[in-house]
Design an enzyme around this catalytic site. Structure first.
Site, mmCIF file in Angstrom:
data_model
loop_
_atom_site.group_PDB
_atom_site.id
_atom_site.type_symbol
_atom_site.label_atom_id
_atom_site.label_comp_id
_atom_site.label_asym_id
_atom_site.label_seq_id
_atom_site.Cartn_x
_atom_site.Cartn_y
_atom_site.Cartn_z
ATOM 1 N N GLU A 1 -11.655 3.656 10.888
ATOM 2 C CA GLU A 1 -10.954 2.854 11.894
ATOM 3 C C GLU A 1 -11.892 2.419 13.011
ATOM 4 O OE1 GLU A 1 -6.532 4.802 11.335
ATOM 5 O OE2 GLU A 1 -7.625 5.239 13.173
ATOM 6 N N GLU B 1 -10.555 2.023 -0.173
ATOM 7 C CA GLU B 1 -10.846 1.341 -1.433
ATOM 8 C C GLU B 1 -12.040 0.401 -1.281
ATOM 9 O OE1 GLU B 1 -6.330 1.930 -1.144
ATOM 10 O OE2 GLU B 1 -7.969 1.429 0.207
ATOM 11 N N CYS C 1 -7.040 -4.978 -0.424
ATOM 12 C CA CYS C 1 -7.755 -4.084 -1.345
ATOM 13 C C CYS C 1 -7.334 -4.311 -2.787
ATOM 14 C CB CYS C 1 -7.562 -2.631 -0.932
ATOM 15 S SG CYS C 1 -8.579 -2.200 0.505
#
Length: 132
Positions: free
Chosen positions: A43, A54, A88
């Site tokens: 983050e 991913e 993703c």
């Protein structure tokens, strides 16, 4: 002993950097060569600048010289298995066929496995580009 995708994803999840949401995610992909590549979410205070687990696993795979995914495992601490986000799913489809199994798991032991094509039935690929 050979590490499983589940073990790899669980281990890398512990390294996730999630000080804002507290939602740690780990991902492991097995490439066509059989090697396992991992990633965790990272983050950032400017939320859109973060990285999904991913995407990190895919980047590690490409950095290692592999370009085809044969299996995916994603784990998060949630009541139900959490699917990859839309971005993703598209990233996975760049390196994996519609038949590739994607296992979504919880830290509590629940799992759900579906083919990537079921997660992203109308994936955008090079065949959809003008002139091809």
């Amino acid at each position: 002993m050979r590490m499983t995708l589940s073990d790899a994803a669980r281990a890398v999840r512990e390294n996730a950097y999630a000080p804002y949401s507290g939602f740690k995610v780990g991902a492991a992909v097995r490439s066509a060569s059989g090697r396992i590549h991992t990633g965790c979410n990272v983050e950032n205070a400017a939320y859109p600048q973060g990285t999904c687990a991913e995407a990190g696993a895919i980047a590690a795979m490409v950095a290692a010289g592999d370009t085809r995914i044969s299996e995916v495992f994603v784990i998060a601490d949630a009541a139900e298995p959490v699917p990859p986000c839309g971005g993703c799913r598209q990233k996975l489809s760049e390196f994996a066929g519609a038949e590739v199994p994607v296992t979504m798991a919880t830290t509590g032991g629940r799992t759900l496995t579906v083919p990537l094509g079921d997660l992203l039935p109308y994936a955008f690929d090079s065949g959809r580009m003008a002139g091809e």
